[in-house]
Scaffold this motif. Sequence first.
Motif, mmCIF file in Angstrom:
data_model
loop_
_atom_site.group_PDB
_atom_site.id
_atom_site.type_symbol
_atom_site.label_atom_id
_atom_site.label_comp_id
_atom_site.label_asym_id
_atom_site.label_seq_id
_atom_site.Cartn_x
_atom_site.Cartn_y
_atom_site.Cartn_z
ATOM 1 N N VAL A 55 0.848 -1.199 0.000
ATOM 2 C CA VAL A 55 0.000 0.000 0.000
ATOM 3 C C VAL A 55 0.882 1.247 0.000
ATOM 4 O O VAL A 55 0.672 2.179 -0.782
ATOM 5 N N LEU A 56 1.865 1.256 0.872
ATOM 6 C CA LEU A 56 2.755 2.407 0.971
ATOM 7 C C LEU A 56 3.571 2.597 -0.313
ATOM 8 O O LEU A 56 3.691 3.712 -0.821
ATOM 9 N N PHE A 57 4.111 1.522 -0.840
ATOM 10 C CA PHE A 57 4.956 1.606 -2.021
ATOM 11 C C PHE A 57 4.172 2.080 -3.245
ATOM 12 O O PHE A 57 4.645 2.906 -4.018
ATOM 13 N N GLU A 58 2.954 1.555 -3.418
ATOM 14 C CA GLU A 58 2.146 1.880 -4.606
ATOM 15 C C GLU A 58 1.283 3.126 -4.414
ATOM 16 O O GLU A 58 0.719 3.631 -5.380
ATOM 17 N N GLY A 59 1.142 3.583 -3.177
ATOM 18 C CA GLY A 59 0.217 4.690 -2.922
ATOM 19 C C GLY A 59 -1.226 4.246 -3.105
ATOM 20 O O GLY A 59 -2.088 5.021 -3.517
ATOM 21 N N ALA A 60 -1.494 2.995 -2.812
ATOM 22 C CA ALA A 60 -2.830 2.420 -3.008
ATOM 23 C C ALA A 60 -3.864 3.103 -2.125
ATOM 24 O O ALA A 60 -3.575 3.488 -0.993
ATOM 25 N N ARG A 61 -5.059 3.239 -2.645
ATOM 26 C CA ARG A 61 -6.194 3.791 -1.904
ATOM 27 C C ARG A 61 -7.358 2.809 -1.834
ATOM 28 O O ARG A 61 -8.299 3.016 -1.092
ATOM 29 N N LYS A 62 -7.263 1.743 -2.656
ATOM 30 C CA LYS A 62 -8.332 0.744 -2.704
ATOM 31 C C LYS A 62 -7.731 -0.654 -2.584
ATOM 32 O O LYS A 62 -6.689 -0.930 -3.177
ATOM 33 N N VAL A 63 -8.416 -1.509 -1.818
ATOM 34 C CA VAL A 63 -7.929 -2.870 -1.625
ATOM 35 C C VAL A 63 -9.097 -3.850 -1.714
ATOM 36 O O VAL A 63 -10.214 -3.551 -1.283
ATOM 37 N N LEU A 64 -8.808 -4.997 -2.312
ATOM 38 C CA LEU A 64 -9.787 -6.069 -2.462
ATOM 39 C C LEU A 64 -9.267 -7.295 -1.726
ATOM 40 O O LEU A 64 -8.154 -7.748 -1.990
ATOM 41 N N TYR A 65 -10.082 -7.790 -0.783
ATOM 42 C CA TYR A 65 -9.753 -9.017 -0.059
ATOM 43 C C TYR A 65 -10.641 -10.124 -0.610
ATOM 44 O O TYR A 65 -11.844 -10.132 -0.377
#
Length: 144
Positions: A55-65
């Motif tokens: 998340v930190l590396f990509e700057g992700a704001r959305k996640v799918l579990y």
Amino acid sequence: MNTSIEIPKDSKVYLNKPYVQVFWNPLNKILTSRWTGFCTYDEIKAVAQRIIDAVLFEGARKVLYDAREIEVLDENSQKYIAGNFTKEMIKVGIEYSATVLPVDIFAKFSVDDIQSSIKIPEASHNRFFQNIDDASEWLKSKSA
């Protein structure tokens, strides 16, 4: 049962273990974790740290579990996911998360317990879905 989604061709794989795959899709900007089988508390904590790093590396704001194929989670794992992990994900920038519920009824009880235990107001942008398509479409519809 092989209901798993394929890892998109252009995705960056962060983790590829028999019990979990974590990958970033740069096209839809969604970090996905796909869970299979049983995981110990220590494995869940290690994967959670890898997810946070991604998340930190990509700057992700959305996640799918994708939890369709996960098995029952022990009580410590449930508490960790509902508490510290959820707080940390919000802290590192996750704005929207979608969880696809397990097929196994006992595993679904575990996820239901996690869902009911999350008491963090910022986690209100977390949704639970019966299938992967609905979860993916909901995330894609969110601007982040």
